[in-house]
Write an enzyme that holds these catalytic residues in place. Structure first.
Site, short mmCIF file in Angstrom:
data_model
loop_
_atom_site.label_atom_id
_atom_site.label_comp_id
_atom_site.label_asym_id
_atom_site.label_seq_id
_atom_site.Cartn_x
_atom_site.Cartn_y
_atom_site.Cartn_z
CD1 TRP A 320 -19.55 -2.74 -0.20
CD2 TRP A 320 -17.92 -4.37 0.24
NE1 TRP A 320 -19.00 -2.58 1.01
CE2 TRP A 320 -17.94 -3.43 1.02
CE3 TRP A 320 -16.93 -5.54 -0.01
CZ2 TRP A 320 -17.16 -3.61 2.18
CZ3 TRP A 320 -16.32 -5.63 1.18
CH2 TRP A 320 -16.55 -4.96 2.34
CG ASP A 321 -23.45 -3.15 1.53
OD1 ASP A 321 -22.57 -2.64 0.92
OD2 ASP A 321 -23.98 -2.53 2.57
CD GLU A 462 -16.72 3.47 2.13
OE1 GLU A 462 -17.39 4.13 3.05
OE2 GLU A 462 -17.19 3.08 1.20
CE LYS A 573 -17.61 4.11 6.89
NZ LYS A 573 -18.11 4.61 5.58
CD GLN A 574 -16.37 -0.83 5.86
OE1 GLN A 574 -16.94 0.75 5.96
NE2 GLN A 574 -16.94 -1.54 5.36
O1 IFM Z 1 -20.82 -0.54 1.21
C1 IFM Z 1 -20.94 0.21 2.56
C2 IFM Z 1 -19.57 0.87 2.66
O2 IFM Z 1 -18.62 -0.27 2.90
C3 IFM Z 1 -19.62 1.60 3.98
N1 IFM Z 1 -20.34 2.64 3.72
C4 IFM Z 1 -21.70 2.32 3.65
C5 IFM Z 1 -22.08 1.32 2.25
C6 IFM Z 1 -23.22 0.74 2.17
O3 IFM Z 1 -23.63 -0.03 3.30
#
Ligand code: IFM
Length: 720
Positions: A320-321, A462, A573-574
């Protein structure tokens, strides 16, 4: 300051992995890691090819690394002058204006200065100019060749090597799985006399130059290396050979000039100028360089892997990046590249339909880690436990369903920003409808029977797996259904076309059902204005990030999943709720954003390079410019400082960080300048941090080229 140079002094083999990323040269077709010509395979050198994949035995499928041209071995009086012998002095730099890698190494008897580039003018070519300054009399041997000592993570991928010598050195091989030919060729030109021969050994094929040298002499060698595969042309070897010959005939300077011209054009369309803070200006240039360098300019339907072309990390897959982090810079500066990223999704729709069907759903469920043809590269065991060395069951593949909505989101943005609906006509509308269909079939009933739940999902954070009603996911789904509904209006002048598309697709949902479900998607609970990331989030242990970190027994330990230290806590995590607020700014008030920002930021590990930019964007929104600045620097400097996580469990995840590179552009353009498009018109809402006094950048909106300029006095959009 007008600094375009990313520089580093000294040589330390320990830094080879991060230096290879930092000094990467690339052109969308291939990436050459930033290692000196003499670096051995222990320093992770690689020529990574975009879109060429191979699977060896049962290991993970990943992109293919080609044989490495421009490889040089140097001997003086019979002694090898290899880098591992700790040269007295070494300095490397990347000139971000034109993607030029330069290095200078003092080997004692000789000093080497070289410069090289991966051509933006001819995507199959790279060239090197290698200058030797002799410091003492002696006998020198220079071997210039193509090395087949290839660094692979899950390889080997190339077999049946064929070597040819003669005026052009060539190495060609085929991939194990699909028998794709990877052909490489190299030519060299020199300004000195020497005995010339060729040699071949287990590690490659080389042209050898021998001569007695005198103190004070300077010898210059230019090498031209070309790569073609049978995916490009039927006779890849002849094409590679021709490409090299042409380049040699033109000469290094001429090849360099056309390469620089191509970069000038890219920069004219995308370069941001930031004044007031030198470190920030350089970091932004490095970020823009890295993202521009990996854009697929040679292909009309291709996307970009999460670690760009810096190697095989994350299996070279598209995440999705692409839609959420790379797409914004491209859609606003070079919409044809944004189009290519989305065309890749249009063309890989069959893979998404297949994946949905495998799970028993209808519509399009895109691969979490998309490889050729949209095939899913993500396995059910994507992490290896550091204690047991056993694979851990992860659920990214099957539960991170927001991916389909992310793609629909970008398709819709493409239309809103460019005003060009042809991409929707050429398959984009179909993708949106198939994504909507997937969500309708994935929806669950709710206990109160009015709300529609999305259970058993994973949001951007995640670490918490298999949750219900992740706020971000539900919002993406809502938007996807809205985008499907909006097609009616977008194609109001072509009702017959939309009706025939729906008929072709056997689209069973009518607009009313879409509207009904969209209106009933469950909304997460709130506490004091803070939106729960998912149902039950507030019931988890509320402890500090330091506390969770202190529970780790191994620094490489995976924080998520069943046994991870974060899973039972509110540590994430994010950016997740905050990512939703950054992507849908109009849906939330400043007060809501402020409340959620203060709650979630201290609970966020920023364990992914995708995180800080979302917090920075929302910090701009609420006027928290000190935090916006801190997070902007964290994002923009990631490939300057060589930061970011290197391990997830036992899996190596190092490489460049294109999402952060795109994030840096997003913070500057969408955050500091407050750029957005409303009803087809660009608007700005400046929020310049106190560290800056000017920000200027070009954009293209609805086909019109414009310049945005922000100063402390305000901002304006200039027409060309
Ligand atoms: O798409 C990301 C994900 O959100 C977090 N882990 C790494 C992936 C690739 O950058």
């Amino acid at each position: 300051m007008n600094n375009w140079l990313l520089q580093k002094n000294g040589w330390n083999e320990q830094d080879a992995a991060s230096d290879g990323n930092r000094f990467l040269c690339a052109n969308g077709y291939m990436g050459l890691r930033g290692m000196p010509e003499e670096a051995s395979s222990a320093c992770f050198p690689a020529v990574t090819l975009a879109g060429v994949y191979d699977q060896y035995q049962h290991r993970w499928r990943e992109p293919v690394n080609a044989p490495r041209g421009l490889f040089i071995r140097l001997f003086f009086d019979g002694q090898s002058l290899a880098l591992k012998d700790t040269p007295e002095k070494h300095a490397a730099e990347l000139d971000c204006r034109w993607g030029l890698y330069r290095r200078e190494t003092d080997f004692g008897p000789v000093q080497v200065r070289s410069e090289r580039f991966v051509s933006m003018a001819d995507c199959h070519l790279m060239a090197d100019q290698y200058r030797i300054q002799v410091r003492q009399d002696g006998d020198m041997t220079l071997q210039v060749g193509i090395s087949t000592d290839i660094w692979d993570i899950n390889g080997p991928h190339l077999f049946n090597f064929l070597f040819q010598t003669g005026e052009t050195l060539t190495v060609d091989a085929i991939t194990g799985e699909k028998k794709i030919t990877v052909a490489t060729a190299q030519e060299a030109a020199r300004d000195f006399d020497a005995d010339e021969s060729e040699c071949r050994d287990a590690s490659g094929v080389y042209r050898v130059f021998r001569r007695a040298v005198r103190k004070g002499e300077t010898l210059t060698l230019s090498a031209f290396f070309a790569v073609y595969t049978s995916l490009d042309v039927p006779d890849a070897l002849s094409a590679a050979r021709m490409c090299c010959r042409k380049a040699k005939a033109a000469g290094y300077s001429a090849c360099l000039q056309v390469h620089k011209d191509a970069w000038e054009q890219i920069r004219a369309r995308s370069e941001m100028t930031l004044e007031g803070d030198d470190a920030a200006a350089l970091a932004l240039r490095v970020s823009q360089y890295h993202l521009n360098a990996i854009a697929p300019r040679h292909a009309h339907s291709m996307s970009i892997p999460a670690r760009g072309l810096s190697g095989q990390t994350y299996k070279g897959a598209v995440f999705w990046d692409s839609e959420i982090f790379f797409f914004p810079m491209f859609v606003y500066t070079q919409p044809e590249i944004a189009r290519s990223l989305l065309r890749y999704r249009i063309e890989t729709l069959p893979g998404a339909l297949k994946k949905a069907a495998e799970y028993g759903y209808r519509g399009a469920f895109y691969a979490w880690e998309s490889q050729e043809g949209g095939e899913e590269g993500c396995t059910n065991f994507n992490v290896v436990d550091v204690f047991t060395h056993r694979p851990v069951r992860t659920y990214f593949r099957d539960k991170q369903i927001h991916i389909s909505g992310d793609i629909a989101y970008a398709l819709r943005s493409y239309y809103d920003i460019t005003g060009d609906r042809s991409l929707l006509e050429e398959g984009g509308a179909k993708v949106i409808l198939e994504c909507a269909r997937f969500y309708l079939s994935r929806a669950n009933g709710h206990v109160d029977s009015r709300a529609v739940d999305f259970a058993d999902v994973i949001g951007p954070d995640e670490y918490h797996e298999r949750v219900t009603n992740n706020a971000f996911t539900n919002q993406m789904i809502r938007h996807c259904l809205e985008s499907a509904l909006a097609l009616e209006e977008i194609f109001a002048d072509r009702p017959g076309w939309l009706a025939s598309l729906l008929a072709d697709l056997h689209y069973e949902a009518d607009w009313q059902l879409l509207a009904d479900v969209r209106g009933r998607i469950a909304r997460a609970a709130e506490q004091n204005g803070v939106i729960a990331q998912f149902d039950g989030y507030f019931d988890l242990e509320d402890c500090s990030l330091d506390e969770v970190r202190s529970r780790l027994r191994d620094p490489r330990e995976y924080w998520g999943g069943d046994h991870g230290v974060a899973g039972t806590t509110q540590i994430i995590k994010q950016a997740d709720v905050i990512a939703m607020m950054a992507l849908f700014p109009e849906q939330f008030t400043d007060r809501q954003v402020a409340a959620n920002w203060s709650y979630y930021e201290p609970r966020t590990e920023h364990g992914s390079s995708l995180s800080a930019c979302m917090y920075a964007l929302t910090a701009c929104r609420i006027g928290n410019m000190d935090e916006a600045w801190r997070l902007f620097m964290k994002t923009a400097q990631i490939d300057v400082l060589g930061g970011g996580k290197q391990w997830a469990g036992e899996i190596y995840i190092g490489g460049t960080h294109p999402a952060a590179n795109g994030g840096a552009w997003m913070i500057a353009a969408l955050g500091f300048a407050g750029l957005r498009v409303r009803n087809g018109r660009p608007e700005i809402h400046p929020n310049l941090p106190r560290q800056l006094f000017r920000l200027r950048f070009p954009i293209t909106v609805a086909g019109e080229r414009l310049t945005v300029e922000i100063t402390r006095e305000g901002g304006r959009i200039l027409r060309e």
